[in-house]
Motif scaffolding. Structure first.
Motif, PDB file in Angstrom:
ATOM      1  N   GLU A  56       6.967   5.205  18.000  1.00  0.00           N
ATOM      2  CA  GLU A  56       7.849   5.327  17.255  1.00  0.00           C
ATOM      3  C   GLU A  56       7.490   3.991  16.514  1.00  0.00           C
ATOM      4  N   VAL A  57       7.111   2.875  17.067  1.00  0.00           N
ATOM      5  CA  VAL A  57       6.729   1.821  16.463  1.00  0.00           C
ATOM      6  C   VAL A  57       5.542   1.801  15.490  1.00  0.00           C
ATOM      7  N   GLU A  58       4.765   2.650  15.923  1.00  0.00           N
ATOM      8  CA  GLU A  58       3.423   2.683  15.338  1.00  0.00           C
ATOM      9  C   GLU A  58       3.569   3.683  14.250  1.00  0.00           C
ATOM     10  N   ARG A  59       4.493   4.479  14.361  1.00  0.00           N
ATOM     11  CA  ARG A  59       4.838   5.431  12.921  1.00  0.00           C
ATOM     12  C   ARG A  59       5.784   4.371  12.046  1.00  0.00           C
ATOM     13  N   ASP A  60       6.437   3.522  12.098  1.00  0.00           N
ATOM     14  CA  ASP A  60       7.240   2.768  11.633  1.00  0.00           C
ATOM     15  C   ASP A  60       6.364   1.975  10.828  1.00  0.00           C
ATOM     16  N   LEU A  61       5.309   1.263  11.701  1.00  0.00           N
ATOM     17  CA  LEU A  61       4.411   0.258  11.039  1.00  0.00           C
ATOM     18  C   LEU A  61       3.461   0.980  10.062  1.00  0.00           C
ATOM     19  N   THR A  62       3.206   2.156  10.422  1.00  0.00           N
ATOM     20  CA  THR A  62       2.294   2.762   9.546  1.00  0.00           C
ATOM     21  C   THR A  62       3.119   3.205   8.082  1.00  0.00           C
ATOM     22  N   LEU A  63       4.247   3.452   8.044  1.00  0.00           N
ATOM     23  CA  LEU A  63       4.962   3.898   7.046  1.00  0.00           C
ATOM     24  C   LEU A  63       5.150   2.642   6.240  1.00  0.00           C
ATOM     25  N   ARG A  64       5.583   1.388   6.877  1.00  0.00           N
ATOM     26  CA  ARG A  64       5.684   0.145   6.138  1.00  0.00           C
ATOM     27  C   ARG A  64       4.417  -0.419   5.559  1.00  0.00           C
ATOM     28  N   SER A  65       3.378  -0.451   6.333  1.00  0.00           N
ATOM     29  CA  SER A  65       2.270  -1.204   5.796  1.00  0.00           C
ATOM     30  C   SER A  65       1.034  -0.470   5.195  1.00  0.00           C
ATOM     31  N   LEU A  66       0.815   0.972   5.534  1.00  0.00           N
ATOM     32  CA  LEU A  66      -0.029   1.921   4.982  1.00  0.00           C
ATOM     33  C   LEU A  66       0.414   2.660   4.149  1.00  0.00           C
ATOM     34  N   ALA A  67       1.745   3.245   4.167  1.00  0.00           N
ATOM     35  CA  ALA A  67       2.253   4.403   3.326  1.00  0.00           C
ATOM     36  C   ALA A  67       3.123   3.836   2.397  1.00  0.00           C
ATOM     37  N   SER A  68       3.165   2.397   1.762  1.00  0.00           N
ATOM     38  CA  SER A  68       4.092   2.185   0.857  1.00  0.00           C
ATOM     39  C   SER A  68       3.182   1.283   0.093  1.00  0.00           C
ATOM     40  N   PRO A  69       2.163   2.043  -0.815  1.00  0.00           N
ATOM     41  CA  PRO A  69       1.454   1.011  -1.677  1.00  0.00           C
ATOM     42  C   PRO A  69       2.228   0.411  -2.507  1.00  0.00           C
ATOM     43  N   PRO A  70       1.523  -0.493  -3.385  1.00  0.00           N
ATOM     44  CA  PRO A  70       2.086  -1.300  -4.546  1.00  0.00           C
ATOM     45  C   PRO A  70       2.310  -0.109  -5.467  1.00  0.00           C
ATOM     46  N   PRO A  71       3.296  -0.185  -6.582  1.00  0.00           N
ATOM     47  CA  PRO A  71       3.590   0.744  -7.555  1.00  0.00           C
ATOM     48  C   PRO A  71       2.470   0.595  -8.558  1.00  0.00           C
ATOM     49  N   GLY A  72       1.698   1.938  -8.764  1.00  0.00           N
ATOM     50  CA  GLY A  72       0.600   1.985  -9.755  1.00  0.00           C
ATOM     51  C   GLY A  72      -0.652   1.629  -9.188  1.00  0.00           C
ATOM     52  N   ALA A  73      -0.648   1.356  -8.001  1.00  0.00           N
ATOM     53  CA  ALA A  73      -2.146   1.091  -7.504  1.00  0.00           C
ATOM     54  C   ALA A  73      -2.801   2.045  -7.334  1.00  0.00           C
ATOM     55  N   ASP A  74      -4.261   1.598  -7.396  1.00  0.00           N
ATOM     56  CA  ASP A  74      -5.327   2.545  -7.480  1.00  0.00           C
ATOM     57  C   ASP A  74      -5.885   2.306  -5.916  1.00  0.00           C
ATOM     58  N   SER A  75      -6.951   3.477  -5.565  1.00  0.00           N
ATOM     59  CA  SER A  75      -7.431   3.549  -4.299  1.00  0.00           C
ATOM     60  C   SER A  75      -8.011   2.183  -3.657  1.00  0.00           C
ATOM     61  N   TRP A  76      -8.676   1.296  -4.343  1.00  0.00           N
ATOM     62  CA  TRP A  76      -9.133   0.160  -3.810  1.00  0.00           C
ATOM     63  C   TRP A  76      -7.627  -0.951  -3.332  1.00  0.00           C
ATOM     64  N   GLU A  77      -6.691  -0.844  -4.362  1.00  0.00           N
ATOM     65  CA  GLU A  77      -5.405  -1.697  -4.258  1.00  0.00           C
ATOM     66  C   GLU A  77      -4.745  -1.150  -3.014  1.00  0.00           C
ATOM     67  N   ARG A  78      -4.703   0.145  -2.854  1.00  0.00           N
ATOM     68  CA  ARG A  78      -4.204   0.661  -1.788  1.00  0.00           C
ATOM     69  C   ARG A  78      -4.696   0.397  -0.260  1.00  0.00           C
ATOM     70  N   LEU A  79      -5.875   0.600  -0.325  1.00  0.00           N
ATOM     71  CA  LEU A  79      -6.678   0.224   0.828  1.00  0.00           C
ATOM     72  C   LEU A  79      -6.529  -1.435   1.236  1.00  0.00           C
ATOM     73  N   CYS A  80      -6.582  -2.146   0.199  1.00  0.00           N
ATOM     74  CA  CYS A  80      -6.680  -3.702   0.330  1.00  0.00           C
ATOM     75  C   CYS A  80      -5.006  -3.897   0.960  1.00  0.00           C
ATOM     76  N   ALA A  81      -3.993  -3.551   0.159  1.00  0.00           N
ATOM     77  CA  ALA A  81      -2.729  -3.863   0.707  1.00  0.00           C
ATOM     78  C   ALA A  81      -2.418  -3.279   1.872  1.00  0.00           C
ATOM     79  N   GLY A  82      -2.735  -2.175   2.041  1.00  0.00           N
ATOM     80  CA  GLY A  82      -2.558  -1.276   3.517  1.00  0.00           C
ATOM     81  C   GLY A  82      -3.085  -2.126   4.704  1.00  0.00           C
ATOM     82  N   LEU A  83      -4.424  -2.619   4.604  1.00  0.00           N
ATOM     83  CA  LEU A  83      -4.994  -3.281   5.441  1.00  0.00           C
ATOM     84  C   LEU A  83      -4.428  -4.614   5.792  1.00  0.00           C
TER      85      LEU A  83
END
Length: 213
Positions: free
Chosen positions: A75-102
């Motif tokens: 559950e903690v791992e799912r929550d972290l994934t949703l919060r940090s990786l699955a919520s990219p900045p609005p309008g982000a491209d693939s580079w921005e999503r990768l950087c922001a997620g990591l």
């Protein structure tokens, strides 16, 4: 028989009570495993904190404390994934999503729940293979997807995806461990973030800015 059925409730009512008992135990685990750690938390502690009443209620849902810990970890791992990786900045491209997620994942190493459950007790209680299998279905799968998209859009070098993903994950986890065990976690996170920036930029196909959440 009818009186017993009425006292026990309908099938759906019994399932709802069972679901609530399981929920209460997981919530108690998320609290106690962070406050006291897995090894200093007893089943009696979990029963008392959850309010489920008896050890029998605990063993009806989990065969032992380690199985409850796995449910908490997932559950903690799912929550972290949703919060940090699955919520990219609005309008982000693939580079921005990768950087922001990591960077979001690295930032989470400052959180007591992530520190204790995922970084400190998780590897010991679950073992590397089980822990990795859980992550393969959540955070690692999403990072793999982000890497594939960044390659497909020409934002990072065309490298073997699985190997690149796992090496990024390994770097993240080591950085997160440094943060979790540091005397000054905030300073350690800032230093690790600089290294992560350099690592990401080394894969970029052209000069880019690193995006952080």
């Amino acid at each position: 028989m009818l009186a017993m059925a009425k006292r026990g409730g309908t099938d759906s009512e019994r399932r709802a009570r069972g679901d609530q008992t399981r929920r209460d135990l997981i919530d108690a685990g998320r609290t106690l495993f962070v406050e006291k750690g897995f090894f200093n938390t007893s089943i009696g502690d979990l029963v008392m904190t959850s309010g489920v009443g008896t050890r029998g209620a605990f063993y009806h849902h989990f065969k032992d404390k380690a199985e409850l810990f796995r449910a908490v970890f997932e559950e903690v791992e799912r929550d972290l994934t949703l919060r940090s990786l699955a919520s990219p900045p609005p309008g982000a491209d693939s580079w921005e999503r990768l950087c922001a997620g990591l960077h979001g994942f690295l930032e989470s190493a400052l959180e007591p729940e992530v520190q204790r459950i995922m970084l400190v007790d998780g590897p010991v209680v679950l073992g590397w293979r089980t822990l990795r299998a859980i992550q393969e279905e959540n955070s690692i799968a999403l990072i793999d997807e982000m890497v594939r998209n960044a390659i497909a859009e020409g934002n990072i070098d065309d490298l073997p995806v699985a190997e690149l993903t796992h090496m990024l994950v390994a770097s993240l986890e080591e950085g997160a461990l440094l943060v979790a065990h540091a005397k000054s976690p905030g300073r350690a996170r800032a230093r690790a973030a600089r290294i992560l920036d350099r690592l990401l930029l080394s894969f970029a196909t052209e000069p880019r800015d690193v995006v952080r959440k």
